[in-house]
Design an enzyme around this catalytic site. Structure first.
Site, short mmCIF file in Angstrom:
data_model
loop_
_atom_site.label_atom_id
_atom_site.label_comp_id
_atom_site.label_asym_id
_atom_site.label_seq_id
_atom_site.Cartn_x
_atom_site.Cartn_y
_atom_site.Cartn_z
N ARG A 1 27.50 -31.02 15.21
CA ARG A 1 26.38 -31.07 16.16
C ARG A 1 26.69 -30.17 17.36
O ARG A 1 26.13 -29.10 17.51
CB ARG A 1 26.13 -32.53 16.61
CG ARG A 1 24.72 -32.78 17.11
CD ARG A 1 24.46 -32.34 18.54
NE ARG A 1 25.35 -33.01 19.50
CZ ARG A 1 25.50 -32.61 20.75
NH1 ARG A 1 24.87 -31.53 21.20
NH2 ARG A 1 26.32 -33.25 21.57
N CYS B 1 30.81 -22.84 25.97
CA CYS B 1 30.17 -23.26 27.21
C CYS B 1 29.27 -22.12 27.64
O CYS B 1 29.74 -21.02 27.87
CB CYS B 1 31.23 -23.53 28.27
SG CYS B 1 30.50 -23.81 29.89
N ASN C 1 34.50 -27.48 23.64
CA ASN C 1 34.97 -28.86 23.49
C ASN C 1 36.47 -28.91 23.29
O ASN C 1 37.07 -27.98 22.75
CB ASN C 1 34.33 -29.49 22.24
CG ASN C 1 32.86 -29.77 22.42
OD1 ASN C 1 32.48 -30.75 23.03
ND2 ASN C 1 32.03 -28.87 21.92
#
Lengths: 304, 304
Positions: A13, A238, A247
């Protein structure tokens, strides 16, 4: 070996969401099925968002219906609105994850909603999910700082946690969306959250944008947190820091906890084997450190 | 703002040592002089080793004599033997750093000496340095694990610390040479060292090979350590893990501590300005995160 930790995988995701190239549905399904065999507590499978908004996740139903459910693994999906909730419920998900921002400018930029508007929408989604038995988690973005507004008051974070719980949210994920958190702040916010809401399932979601990802996870752990989101290979960029890490990396996190003698439930070698397939799958290198360096117990032949 | 921390820069020694391309002496001197203006406590300038062994540091005298000493900054050099010590003393260094390995196989591979042989050589070096007033530091490589032998017994590390102090060493650096340490181990070893030798100046030297660099620094800090080696830009590869990160990055470490409200004495903006010159100087990108992502207080314009 003390308490059990729970590692929640978000690569398909949060990771794939920002990939330019569409990952074929059968590859996503195969990846999720392999991940489900590694001992991960939860997998955030996909997002039931508009296919136009996030084309890389336009196959949410197909993926959710194509995976083989492993007992003991929770299959979670991101749900942005009532329609997404209905789609998710039709796929028999275990959990829905609602997302809002602690700061209004980030909420407007990312979701086109203020916190108030998000909470109102959550109420509607939760009403629709009534009786389904689905676990309701809410992710609070920019809980440790906002790239537009800067500092986000801790009182604001606490107020929003309370309001989320008031409307029926069962679990809360505190997200360091753009990697602004520092370990002292993490320790403070986590300790306070656990003290005030000891019955709530808290998850911490860190980014490694500024190199502090695992340090922040350590601070959260020390504060008593036992659930962590992480992304295989460290995938998930990001948007505000091109070239920076995204992440925190699942296998790096599991490796650190395992070396510390903690029980993550994850078979690190299996997880690493899956992670090793990722660069080919996405067509570029991934930030994860253990994929490059090997585990700490890697041995080298002695020099002659 | 609690106690003062001390950041020790190793880029021109540990970082440049592993650079394939020779950095011109005047560039090294200019870099050190700029670093000395940032508030760093100590700079490991160079190594007085054989020019044949480490050609990239063959200009040790020239660099050491070319820099402009800033009061309050300690200028340290690595010294591998008596001859190196004599060369270092002739340059009026503030401190000499002796290096040995806690594990014999690493000592043999890296220095062609067992720990016993290193200790014997240290005795000779310390004898030569008598009366010079130079501070004697010893770095204990593989204190948290050896890439050949694996685990290094904590009792072995403690024994070697005691023996180093017995022969006149004043400061001890515990080095995670190949990035094998984990935060639990770091906390244990640091707490024990500070409890047993409260008068000794301990430095922690971490590598980010497995992504745990800043987490380990945090664990050391929590255990009471106040001195850290770090390398500008995170320069300094690990020969055992091609592509992996090397030393923890100075500006990333200072950024983390500063965000935590701790006093490093370092002007982060000045340090970042120097770090920004590094990729051009060495001719390749460097691993540091803050150079890419900016500080946590970086603000973005709100979306329209």
């Amino acid at each position: 070996m003390s308490k059990r930790l729970y590692i929640q995988e978000v690569v398909t995701r949060d990771g794939f969401q920002s990939e330019a190239q569409f990952i074929p549905s059968e590859d996503k399904i195969a990846l999720i099925d392999r991940l489900a065999q590694t001992g991960l507590a939860k997998i955030e499978v996909t997002s039931f968002t508009s296919p136009k908004a996030i084309p890389s996740l336009r196959d949410a139903e197909e993926v959710m219906r194509g995976i083989r459910r492993v007992p003991g693994v929770e299959y979670c999906v991101l749900v942005p609105n009532v329609k997404g909730c209905e789609r998710a419920l039709a796929c028999q998900v275990d959990e829905i994850n609602l997302v809002m921002s602690a700061s209004d400018s980030h909420g407007m930029a990312n979701l086109r909603m203020t916190a108030e508007q998000s909470l109102e929408q959550f109420r509607q989604i939760i009403a629709v999910s009534q009786g389904s038995g689905v676990f309701i988690n809410a992710s609070l973005s920019t809980a440790f700082g906002c790239p537009f507004e800067g500092q986000v008051a801790e009182a604001r974070v606490h107020e929003l946690i309370q309001r989320l719980l008031d409307i029926g949210v069962q679990g809360v994920t505190l997200c360091d969306t753009t990697g602004m958190a520092d370990p002292a702040q993490v320790a403070r916010i986590c300790r306070e959250a656990l003290a005030r809401w000891p019955q709530t399932q808290f998850t911490l979601h860190f980014h490694n944008t500024r190199g502090m990802g695992l340090a922040n996870a350590l601070a959260a752990l020390d504060a008593g947190i036992d659930r962590f989101d992480a992304s295989l290979g460290g995938l998930g960029g990001c948007p505000y820091a091109p070239g920076a890490s995204g992440n925190i990396c699942s296998e790096d996190l599991v490796h650190m906890f395992q070396r510390m003698g903690l029980d993550t439930g994850v078979d690190l070698d299996k997880l690493l084997a899956v992670a090793a397939t990722l660069p080919t799958l996405v067509g570029h290198p991934v930030p994860g450190a253990i994929l490059k360096a090997g585990k700490s117990d890697r041995r080298y032949a002695k020099a002659q």
